[in-house]
Design a protein around this motif. Sequence first.
Motif, PDB file in Angstrom:
ATOM      1  N   GLY A 207     -45.424  33.313  11.759  1.00  0.00           N
ATOM      2  CA  GLY A 207     -46.508  33.600  12.692  1.00  0.00           C
ATOM      3  C   GLY A 207     -47.403  32.409  12.927  1.00  0.00           C
ATOM      4  O   GLY A 207     -47.773  32.114  14.078  1.00  0.00           O
ATOM      5  N   TYR A 208     -47.747  31.706  11.872  1.00  0.00           N
ATOM      6  CA  TYR A 208     -48.574  30.500  11.961  1.00  0.00           C
ATOM      7  C   TYR A 208     -47.875  29.464  12.834  1.00  0.00           C
ATOM      8  O   TYR A 208     -48.482  28.841  13.720  1.00  0.00           O
ATOM      9  CB  TYR A 208     -48.804  29.976  10.546  1.00  0.00           C
ATOM     10  N   GLY A 209     -46.572  29.281  12.614  1.00  0.00           N
ATOM     11  CA  GLY A 209     -45.811  28.307  13.381  1.00  0.00           C
ATOM     12  C   GLY A 209     -45.736  28.663  14.850  1.00  0.00           C
ATOM     13  O   GLY A 209     -45.892  27.793  15.726  1.00  0.00           O
ATOM     14  N   ILE A 210     -45.496  29.941  15.163  1.00  0.00           N
ATOM     15  CA  ILE A 210     -45.417  30.380  16.558  1.00  0.00           C
ATOM     16  C   ILE A 210     -46.747  30.175  17.266  1.00  0.00           C
ATOM     17  O   ILE A 210     -46.804  29.689  18.405  1.00  0.00           O
ATOM     18  CB  ILE A 210     -44.989  31.859  16.638  1.00  0.00           C
ATOM     19  N   ALA A 211     -47.837  30.553  16.623  1.00  0.00           N
ATOM     20  CA  ALA A 211     -49.162  30.427  17.244  1.00  0.00           C
ATOM     21  C   ALA A 211     -49.511  28.980  17.537  1.00  0.00           C
ATOM     22  O   ALA A 211     -50.193  28.682  18.521  1.00  0.00           O
ATOM     23  CB  ALA A 211     -50.224  31.044  16.329  1.00  0.00           C
ATOM     24  N   ALA A 212     -49.037  28.065  16.693  1.00  0.00           N
ATOM     25  CA  ALA A 212     -49.388  26.654  16.859  1.00  0.00           C
ATOM     26  C   ALA A 212     -48.388  25.891  17.706  1.00  0.00           C
ATOM     27  O   ALA A 212     -48.763  25.184  18.653  1.00  0.00           O
ATOM     28  CB  ALA A 212     -49.511  25.988  15.487  1.00  0.00           C
ATOM     29  N   GLY A 213     -47.096  26.013  17.382  1.00  0.00           N
ATOM     30  CA  GLY A 213     -46.075  25.175  18.025  1.00  0.00           C
ATOM     31  C   GLY A 213     -45.043  25.924  18.831  1.00  0.00           C
ATOM     32  O   GLY A 213     -44.068  25.309  19.286  1.00  0.00           O
ATOM     33  N   GLY A 214     -45.202  27.229  19.008  1.00  0.00           N
ATOM     34  CA  GLY A 214     -44.273  27.989  19.839  1.00  0.00           C
ATOM     35  C   GLY A 214     -43.123  28.605  19.059  1.00  0.00           C
ATOM     36  O   GLY A 214     -43.000  28.471  17.846  1.00  0.00           O
ATOM     37  N   TYR A 215     -42.245  29.268  19.811  1.00  0.00           N
ATOM     38  CA  TYR A 215     -41.184  30.061  19.197  1.00  0.00           C
ATOM     39  C   TYR A 215     -40.142  29.213  18.466  1.00  0.00           C
ATOM     40  O   TYR A 215     -39.662  29.595  17.399  1.00  0.00           O
ATOM     41  CB  TYR A 215     -40.507  30.923  20.265  1.00  0.00           C
ATOM     42  N   ALA A 216     -39.778  28.079  19.040  1.00  0.00           N
ATOM     43  CA  ALA A 216     -38.766  27.234  18.389  1.00  0.00           C
ATOM     44  C   ALA A 216     -39.273  26.730  17.037  1.00  0.00           C
ATOM     45  O   ALA A 216     -38.528  26.705  16.052  1.00  0.00           O
ATOM     46  CB  ALA A 216     -38.399  26.053  19.296  1.00  0.00           C
ATOM     47  N   TRP A 217     -40.545  26.345  16.992  1.00  0.00           N
ATOM     48  CA  TRP A 217     -41.116  25.875  15.737  1.00  0.00           C
ATOM     49  C   TRP A 217     -41.239  27.019  14.736  1.00  0.00           C
ATOM     50  O   TRP A 217     -41.013  26.839  13.540  1.00  0.00           O
ATOM     51  CB  TRP A 217     -42.466  25.226  15.983  1.00  0.00           C
ATOM     52  N   GLY A 218     -41.569  28.213  15.226  1.00  0.00           N
ATOM     53  CA  GLY A 218     -41.620  29.368  14.337  1.00  0.00           C
ATOM     54  C   GLY A 218     -40.254  29.665  13.744  1.00  0.00           C
ATOM     55  O   GLY A 218     -40.134  29.977  12.559  1.00  0.00           O
ATOM     56  N   LEU A 219     -39.202  29.546  14.564  1.00  0.00           N
ATOM     57  CA  LEU A 219     -37.842  29.776  14.082  1.00  0.00           C
ATOM     58  C   LEU A 219     -37.445  28.721  13.061  1.00  0.00           C
ATOM     59  O   LEU A 219     -36.800  29.033  12.052  1.00  0.00           O
ATOM     60  CB  LEU A 219     -36.861  29.756  15.259  1.00  0.00           C
ATOM     61  N   PHE A 220     -37.850  27.475  13.288  1.00  0.00           N
ATOM     62  CA  PHE A 220     -37.559  26.411  12.327  1.00  0.00           C
ATOM     63  C   PHE A 220     -38.249  26.705  11.000  1.00  0.00           C
ATOM     64  O   PHE A 220     -37.658  26.514   9.929  1.00  0.00           O
ATOM     65  CB  PHE A 220     -38.029  25.063  12.876  1.00  0.00           C
ATOM     66  N   ASN A 221     -39.487  27.174  11.048  1.00  0.00           N
ATOM     67  CA  ASN A 221     -40.204  27.546   9.827  1.00  0.00           C
ATOM     68  C   ASN A 221     -39.469  28.651   9.079  1.00  0.00           C
ATOM     69  O   ASN A 221     -39.349  28.617   7.850  1.00  0.00           O
ATOM     70  CB  ASN A 221     -41.625  28.005  10.165  1.00  0.00           C
ATOM     71  N   PHE A 222     -38.985  29.624   9.839  1.00  0.00           N
ATOM     72  CA  PHE A 222     -38.237  30.726   9.240  1.00  0.00           C
ATOM     73  C   PHE A 222     -37.015  30.199   8.489  1.00  0.00           C
ATOM     74  O   PHE A 222     -36.776  30.550   7.327  1.00  0.00           O
ATOM     75  CB  PHE A 222     -37.804  31.713  10.325  1.00  0.00           C
ATOM     76  N   ALA A 223     -36.239  29.336   9.159  1.00  0.00           N
ATOM     77  CA  ALA A 223     -35.023  28.800   8.541  1.00  0.00           C
ATOM     78  C   ALA A 223     -35.345  27.953   7.310  1.00  0.00           C
ATOM     79  O   ALA A 223     -34.703  28.081   6.265  1.00  0.00           O
ATOM     80  CB  ALA A 223     -34.247  27.976   9.569  1.00  0.00           C
TER      81      ALA A 223
END
Length: 264
Positions: A207-223
């Motif tokens: 969630g933190y990643g998506i709010a800051a850098g968008g969906y691709a960055w949120g997905l990278f954080n997840f992985a």
Amino acid sequence: MSYASTSKAKDNVQNRGDKGSSLLGTTAFLGLRTADVVLEYHILRHGLANNLITKLGGDVLLPGPAAVTHTPLDVLGLSPYRLVILAMSFGAAAKQVYWLTATSYERLPLSTAIPVGIFNGVGSTINTLLFLCRQTSASANGERFPQTPLLIGAVLYAVGIVVESLSETQRYLFKKDPKNKGKVYTGGLFSVARHINFTGYVTWRIGYGIAAGGYAWGLFNFAMVLVGFWRAIPPLNHYCEERYGEQWQQYKRQTPYKMLPGVW
């Protein structure tokens, strides 16, 4: 083969089962997590990293009008979007401080406190920098508030923080009762997945990643975080098998999922 002779070397927590406190470790961790929030504020409010973004070829996102909440938050001078990003940094730090001072029963040595504190601080700073770089920011239209990535990110962040904090509190209260000494906690949120607190951590990081850098960055954080836990769980499982014996085997049969209910 015993945990000590095989899995311990691969375990992220080298002092697993070492109950107590470490003044140096606790002090260092609290200092690093507090410093992180202060740093994120100066980056967001005073442009501390603007030159870095420019040198790397990015364009700095222009700040929107400061939020007017008629609360002490107004003195921060941040736009609503930036205020939420700062709040996420603060919330992550506060959650971890709560874990260390209120729900953790294992000693946090200085050798662990420093890398863990730095890792989480670097994660927050990268999120802030990606948000402030127009080319990578989740804020697609200046700092119009609210925006879809911010809303989705905020919901995931809040759910993750609650799941991680609540599960760890439930387990702490169970273990605090002398009648439960030597028993595995299998209730509450831990009845859903054996490492549900890890699930909460992954969720708020996404969630933190998506709010800051968008969906691709949120997905990278997840992985990235999921791979980390993928490696961390086997040593922890070995430790629990050795410590709890048949109790742990029964728990695995009762709660088959490690982190992601219905998936893994």
